[in-house]
Scaffold this motif. Structure first.
Motif, short mmCIF file in Angstrom:
data_model
loop_
_atom_site.label_atom_id
_atom_site.label_comp_id
_atom_site.label_asym_id
_atom_site.label_seq_id
_atom_site.Cartn_x
_atom_site.Cartn_y
_atom_site.Cartn_z
N SER A 123 0.83 -1.20 0.00
CA SER A 123 0.00 0.00 0.00
C SER A 123 0.87 1.26 0.00
CB SER A 123 -0.91 -0.01 1.23
OG SER A 123 -1.61 1.20 1.34
N GLU A 124 1.90 1.30 0.82
CA GLU A 124 2.77 2.47 0.88
C GLU A 124 3.58 2.64 -0.40
OE1 GLU A 124 3.05 4.93 3.14
OE2 GLU A 124 1.34 4.01 4.16
N MET A 125 4.02 1.54 -1.00
CA MET A 125 4.81 1.63 -2.23
C MET A 125 3.98 2.21 -3.37
SD MET A 125 7.82 0.78 -1.50
CE MET A 125 8.66 0.43 -3.01
N LYS A 126 2.67 2.02 -3.35
CA LYS A 126 1.81 2.60 -4.38
C LYS A 126 1.70 4.11 -4.23
CE LYS A 126 -0.94 -1.52 -5.18
NZ LYS A 126 -2.25 -2.17 -5.04
N ARG A 127 1.94 4.62 -3.04
CA ARG A 127 1.84 6.06 -2.78
C ARG A 127 3.15 6.80 -3.08
NH1 ARG A 127 -1.04 5.98 3.15
NH2 ARG A 127 -2.71 4.56 2.58
N VAL A 128 4.22 6.07 -3.31
CA VAL A 128 5.52 6.68 -3.54
C VAL A 128 5.52 7.45 -4.84
CG1 VAL A 128 7.97 6.20 -3.98
CG2 VAL A 128 6.75 4.93 -2.21
N SER A 129 6.12 8.63 -4.81
CA SER A 129 6.26 9.44 -6.03
C SER A 129 7.61 9.08 -6.65
CB SER A 129 6.22 10.93 -5.66
OG SER A 129 6.52 11.71 -6.78
N TRP A 130 7.59 8.24 -7.67
CA TRP A 130 8.81 7.76 -8.29
C TRP A 130 9.34 8.79 -9.28
CZ3 TRP A 130 10.89 3.71 -6.03
CH2 TRP A 130 10.06 2.85 -5.32
N PRO A 131 10.67 8.95 -9.38
CA PRO A 131 11.22 9.90 -10.35
C PRO A 131 11.03 9.39 -11.78
CG PRO A 131 12.99 8.67 -9.30
CD PRO A 131 11.72 8.29 -8.61
N THR A 132 10.98 10.35 -12.70
CA THR A 132 10.90 9.97 -14.12
C THR A 132 12.28 9.48 -14.57
OG1 THR A 132 11.51 12.17 -14.90
CG2 THR A 132 9.16 11.76 -14.55
N ARG A 133 12.33 8.90 -15.75
CA ARG A 133 13.61 8.40 -16.28
C ARG A 133 14.60 9.55 -16.45
NH1 ARG A 133 14.52 3.63 -18.64
NH2 ARG A 133 16.39 3.41 -19.90
N LYS A 134 14.10 10.71 -16.91
CA LYS A 134 14.97 11.87 -17.11
C LYS A 134 15.53 12.36 -15.77
CE LYS A 134 14.91 16.46 -19.19
NZ LYS A 134 14.10 17.47 -19.87
N GLU A 135 14.68 12.44 -14.76
CA GLU A 135 15.14 12.87 -13.43
C GLU A 135 16.16 11.88 -12.86
OE1 GLU A 135 11.24 15.12 -11.58
OE2 GLU A 135 11.32 12.93 -11.53
N LEU A 136 15.88 10.60 -13.01
CA LEU A 136 16.77 9.58 -12.49
C LEU A 136 18.14 9.65 -13.16
CD1 LEU A 136 16.94 7.21 -10.52
CD2 LEU A 136 16.17 5.73 -12.37
N THR A 137 18.15 9.88 -14.48
CA THR A 137 19.41 10.02 -15.21
C THR A 137 20.19 11.23 -14.71
OG1 THR A 137 18.42 8.99 -17.15
CG2 THR A 137 20.43 10.26 -17.50
N ARG A 138 19.48 12.34 -14.53
CA ARG A 138 20.12 13.58 -14.05
C ARG A 138 20.70 13.37 -12.65
NH1 ARG A 138 16.28 18.04 -12.94
NH2 ARG A 138 15.24 16.98 -14.64
N TYR A 139 19.93 12.77 -11.76
CA TYR A 139 20.40 12.53 -10.40
C TYR A 139 21.61 11.60 -10.39
CZ TYR A 139 15.79 14.37 -9.05
OH TYR A 139 14.67 15.14 -8.89
N THR A 140 21.60 10.61 -11.27
CA THR A 140 22.72 9.68 -11.35
C THR A 140 23.99 10.41 -11.76
OG1 THR A 140 21.25 7.85 -11.91
CG2 THR A 140 23.58 7.58 -12.47
N TRP A 141 23.89 11.29 -12.77
CA TRP A 141 25.06 12.05 -13.20
C TRP A 141 25.56 13.00 -12.11
CZ3 TRP A 141 28.15 10.29 -16.51
CH2 TRP A 141 27.70 9.56 -17.61
N VAL A 142 24.63 13.58 -11.36
CA VAL A 142 25.03 14.46 -10.26
C VAL A 142 25.81 13.66 -9.21
CG1 VAL A 142 24.15 15.82 -8.31
CG2 VAL A 142 23.20 16.16 -10.59
N VAL A 143 25.32 12.49 -8.88
CA VAL A 143 26.01 11.65 -7.89
C VAL A 143 27.38 11.23 -8.39
CG1 VAL A 143 25.97 9.40 -6.73
CG2 VAL A 143 23.92 10.82 -6.75
N LEU A 144 27.46 10.77 -9.65
CA LEU A 144 28.75 10.35 -10.21
C LEU A 144 29.74 11.52 -10.28
CD1 LEU A 144 27.58 7.94 -13.05
CD2 LEU A 144 28.58 7.34 -10.84
N GLY A 145 29.26 12.70 -10.66
CA GLY A 145 30.11 13.87 -10.71
C GLY A 145 30.62 14.27 -9.33
N THR A 146 29.74 14.21 -8.34
CA THR A 146 30.13 14.53 -6.98
C THR A 146 31.16 13.55 -6.45
OG1 THR A 146 27.94 15.48 -6.58
CG2 THR A 146 29.25 14.91 -4.64
#
Length: 64
Positions: free
Chosen positions: A17-40
């Motif tokens: 039930s809780e997992m259905k309420r989660v606001s999951w990032p879009t593919r574009k957001e996830l890619t951007r966040y991944t690059w930010v983490v790798l760059g950091t």
């Protein structure tokens, strides 16, 4: 024992039930966040490598 099984079933239902309420990032957001983490991580790695080299050099100079 039966209470443990009953509680486990309720727990799993609550998790689903809780997992259905989660606001999951879009593919574009996830890619951007991944690059930010790798760059950091790359920046911090280079930063500490330079600091480590500097301290090693200083110790060699001081100890002769």
């Amino acid at each position: 024992m039966a209470d443990g099984v009953k509680n486990s079933g309720k727990f799993l239902k609550d998790v689903v039930s809780e997992m259905k309420r989660v606001s999951w990032p879009t593919r574009k957001e996830l890619t951007r966040y991944t690059w930010v983490v790798l760059g950091t991580v790359a920046f911090i790695t280079v930063f500490f490598a330079i600091i480590d080299y500097g301290i090693s050099w200083l110790v060699r100079v001081l100890l002769g």
